[in-house]
Design a protein around this motif. Structure first.
Motif, PDB file in Angstrom:
ATOM      1  N   CYS A 147       0.822  -1.219   0.000  1.00 39.23           N
ATOM      2  CA  CYS A 147       0.000   0.000   0.000  1.00 39.23           C
ATOM      3  C   CYS A 147       0.855   1.268   0.000  1.00 39.23           C
ATOM      4  O   CYS A 147       1.905   1.339   0.637  1.00 39.23           O
ATOM      5  N   SER A 148       0.348   2.294  -0.688  1.00 42.68           N
ATOM      6  CA  SER A 148       1.064   3.568  -0.820  1.00 42.68           C
ATOM      7  C   SER A 148       0.838   4.495   0.376  1.00 42.68           C
ATOM      8  O   SER A 148       1.429   5.576   0.436  1.00 42.68           O
ATOM      9  N   LEU A 149      -0.033   4.101   1.304  1.00 36.76           N
ATOM     10  CA  LEU A 149      -0.215   4.861   2.545  1.00 36.76           C
ATOM     11  C   LEU A 149      -0.535   3.870   3.653  1.00 36.76           C
ATOM     12  O   LEU A 149      -1.692   3.511   3.869  1.00 36.76           O
ATOM     13  N   ARG A 150       0.514   3.409   4.337  1.00 37.34           N
ATOM     14  CA  ARG A 150       0.354   2.431   5.414  1.00 37.34           C
ATOM     15  C   ARG A 150       0.292   3.107   6.783  1.00 37.34           C
ATOM     16  O   ARG A 150      -0.267   2.544   7.721  1.00 37.34           O
ATOM     17  N   SER A 151       0.898   4.271   6.895  1.00 38.67           N
ATOM     18  CA  SER A 151       1.156   4.883   8.194  1.00 38.67           C
ATOM     19  C   SER A 151       0.134   5.958   8.558  1.00 38.67           C
ATOM     20  O   SER A 151      -0.034   6.948   7.828  1.00 38.67           O
ATOM     21  N   LYS A 152      -0.515   5.778   9.686  1.00 38.91           N
ATOM     22  CA  LYS A 152      -1.406   6.833  10.189  1.00 38.91           C
ATOM     23  C   LYS A 152      -0.599   8.070  10.569  1.00 38.91           C
ATOM     24  O   LYS A 152      -1.091   9.191  10.461  1.00 38.91           O
ATOM     25  N   THR A 153       0.644   7.862  11.012  1.00 34.47           N
ATOM     26  CA  THR A 153       1.506   8.988  11.379  1.00 34.47           C
ATOM     27  C   THR A 153       1.744   9.889  10.171  1.00 34.47           C
ATOM     28  O   THR A 153       1.646  11.120  10.272  1.00 34.47           O
ATOM     29  N   GLU A 154       2.038   9.292   9.016  1.00 32.94           N
ATOM     30  CA  GLU A 154       2.257  10.079   7.793  1.00 32.94           C
ATOM     31  C   GLU A 154       0.996  10.838   7.402  1.00 32.94           C
ATOM     32  O   GLU A 154       1.057  12.001   6.997  1.00 32.94           O
ATOM     33  N   ALA A 155      -0.145  10.169   7.516  1.00 34.26           N
ATOM     34  CA  ALA A 155      -1.412  10.833   7.176  1.00 34.26           C
ATOM     35  C   ALA A 155      -1.692  11.989   8.130  1.00 34.26           C
ATOM     36  O   ALA A 155      -2.071  13.093   7.705  1.00 34.26           O
ATOM     37  N   ALA A 156      -1.466  11.757   9.421  1.00 29.57           N
ATOM     38  CA  ALA A 156      -1.709  12.798  10.425  1.00 29.57           C
ATOM     39  C   ALA A 156      -0.793  13.997  10.203  1.00 29.57           C
ATOM     40  O   ALA A 156      -1.220  15.156  10.307  1.00 29.57           O
ATOM     41  N   GLU A 157       0.468  13.730   9.884  1.00 27.65           N
ATOM     42  CA  GLU A 157       1.429  14.819   9.638  1.00 27.65           C
ATOM     43  C   GLU A 157       0.984  15.686   8.468  1.00 27.65           C
ATOM     44  O   GLU A 157       1.064  16.915   8.518  1.00 27.65           O
ATOM     45  N   ALA A 158       0.510  15.038   7.393  1.00 31.80           N
ATOM     46  CA  ALA A 158       0.075  15.788   6.212  1.00 31.80           C
ATOM     47  C   ALA A 158      -1.156  16.636   6.525  1.00 31.80           C
ATOM     48  O   ALA A 158      -1.235  17.809   6.141  1.00 31.80           O
ATOM     49  N   ILE A 159      -2.107  16.055   7.236  1.00 26.75           N
ATOM     50  CA  ILE A 159      -3.332  16.789   7.586  1.00 26.75           C
ATOM     51  C   ILE A 159      -2.992  18.006   8.445  1.00 26.75           C
ATOM     52  O   ILE A 159      -3.491  19.114   8.211  1.00 26.75           O
ATOM     53  N   LYS A 160      -2.120  17.799   9.425  1.00 22.69           N
ATOM     54  CA  LYS A 160      -1.749  18.903  10.323  1.00 22.69           C
ATOM     55  C   LYS A 160      -0.941  19.972   9.583  1.00 22.69           C
ATOM     56  O   LYS A 160      -1.138  21.173   9.791  1.00 22.69           O
ATOM     57  N   LEU A 179      -1.783  -5.009  10.873  1.00 24.72           N
ATOM     58  CA  LEU A 179      -0.908  -5.365   9.756  1.00 24.72           C
ATOM     59  C   LEU A 179       0.239  -4.374   9.584  1.00 24.72           C
ATOM     60  O   LEU A 179       1.358  -4.755   9.244  1.00 24.72           O
ATOM     61  N   ALA A 180      -0.058  -3.098   9.804  1.00 28.03           N
ATOM     62  CA  ALA A 180       0.971  -2.069   9.595  1.00 28.03           C
ATOM     63  C   ALA A 180       2.049  -2.127  10.675  1.00 28.03           C
ATOM     64  O   ALA A 180       3.161  -1.629  10.475  1.00 28.03           O
ATOM     65  N   GLY A 181       1.713  -2.708  11.831  1.00 26.16           N
ATOM     66  CA  GLY A 181       2.685  -2.784  12.920  1.00 26.16           C
ATOM     67  C   GLY A 181       3.047  -1.418  13.471  1.00 26.16           C
ATOM     68  O   GLY A 181       4.140  -1.219  13.990  1.00 26.16           O
ATOM     69  N   GLU A 182       2.117  -0.476  13.355  1.00 29.33           N
ATOM     70  CA  GLU A 182       2.363   0.900  13.811  1.00 29.33           C
ATOM     71  C   GLU A 182       1.768   1.074  15.201  1.00 29.33           C
ATOM     72  O   GLU A 182       0.570   0.877  15.399  1.00 29.33           O
ATOM     73  N   ALA A 183       2.584   1.434  16.154  1.00 33.49           N
ATOM     74  CA  ALA A 183       2.094   1.560  17.532  1.00 33.49           C
ATOM     75  C   ALA A 183       1.212   2.794  17.718  1.00 33.49           C
ATOM     76  O   ALA A 183       0.267   2.780  18.512  1.00 33.49           O
ATOM     77  N   ALA A 184       1.499   3.850  16.987  1.00 34.65           N
ATOM     78  CA  ALA A 184       0.816   5.130  17.195  1.00 34.65           C
ATOM     79  C   ALA A 184      -0.664   5.058  16.839  1.00 34.65           C
ATOM     80  O   ALA A 184      -1.051   4.450  15.834  1.00 34.65           O
ATOM     81  N   THR A 185      -1.481   5.655  17.698  1.00 31.83           N
ATOM     82  CA  THR A 185      -2.892   5.863  17.372  1.00 31.83           C
ATOM     83  C   THR A 185      -3.157   7.364  17.497  1.00 31.83           C
ATOM     84  O   THR A 185      -2.400   8.080  18.144  1.00 31.83           O
TER      85      THR A 185
END
Length: 270
Positions: A147-160, A179-185
């Protein structure tokens, strides 16, 4: 015990006509639903007018929280812009509050730098379209490795970075989070949580697909109960929407009973 605000995605019972799906939600005491634009032979694809969906939802006393979804939203071009406008217009006319935005999931656009630039381009283009209609954009990172956007952190950074927190929210999908193995919520930026479980003990995490996604039960490998509890304790106040894709769930003769069992299971653990 914290109460969970359950919602129902049409993928929980995709063979039901829209009015029957709404009746199912109502029978479970659920007041919020998600409709989809990818169910063949069913609304929206069958040409059902948005006004008919709005009337049906109102007659059952339901809120349509989203249309699911604008696909490949982070590959912005004239085709995508037209699709987005059509779905935003439909959402507005049927009373849906938001449009789910799903990224490219075919192994392209994944390079570092490229994916962030594509994401910002799309969010920048979508913002005025969504704002004019008063519709929220729900960005849903997918945990698949291609996937071209796996990270919620990346999405949150862009929105902010774009100062667009009033236009865009995140979807926390319990399956994709695992699946992403990303700890951040991001409980404060989250606008919707999708819930589904994986109970098959033989499939590896890397090989988990939509076809493995069942209703959450005691064999759940994704720790839905833990994820839900953590989100609620961190201040998330939005809906938790059932989104199972597995054929065996769709084949269940009594979806209300199956959903009720899963709701009771999660409520008892949260």
């Amino acid at each position: 015990m914290t109460s969970i605000r359950f919602a129902l995605n049409h993928m929980a019972a995709p063979s039901l006509a829209i009015d029957d799906f709404f009746a199912l939600a109502k029978s479970l005491g659920i007041g919020e639903v998600e409709i989809r634009n990818d169910l063949s032979g069913n609304a929206i694809l069958d040409g059902t007018k948005p006004e008919a969906i709005k009337q049906a939802a109102e007659s059952h006393g339901l809120t349509i929280i989203s249309i699911n979804a604008l696909q490949r939203f982070n590959e912005w071009n004239a085709t995508r812009a037209a699709e987005a406008q059509e779905l935003i217009d439909y959402a507005s006319a049927c009373g849906a509050k938001a449009l789910v935005l799903v990224p490219k999931n075919d192994g392209t656009g994944c390079a570092d730098g490229e994916r962030q630039a594509n994401l910002r381009q799309s969010l920048t283009a979508l913002k005025p379209m969504l704002d004019e209609a008063g519709i929220i954009g729900l960005v849903e990172p997918l945990g698949f490795e291609i996937c071209s956007l796996r990270s919620k952190t990346e999405a949150a950074e862009a929105i902010k970075e774009l100062g667009a927190q009033s236009t865009f929210k995140l979807v926390h999908d319990t399956f994709h989070h695992h699946l992403a193995g990303e700890a951040a919520t991001f409980p404060k930026l989250a606008g919707l949580v999708h819930i589904s479980g994986v109970s098959d003990p033989s499939v590896s995490v890397a090989d988990m697909r939509d076809s493995h996604r069942v209703l959450v039960d005691g064999d759940d490998r994704l720790d839905n109960a833990g994820q839900i509890k953590a989100l609620l304790q961190a201040g998330y106040k939005g809906p938790f929407s059932f989104e199972p894709f597995a054929a065996e769930v769709h084949a269940v003769k009594d979806p209300a009973a199956a959903l009720r069992t899963s709701m009771d299971h999660l409520t008892a653990r949260v």
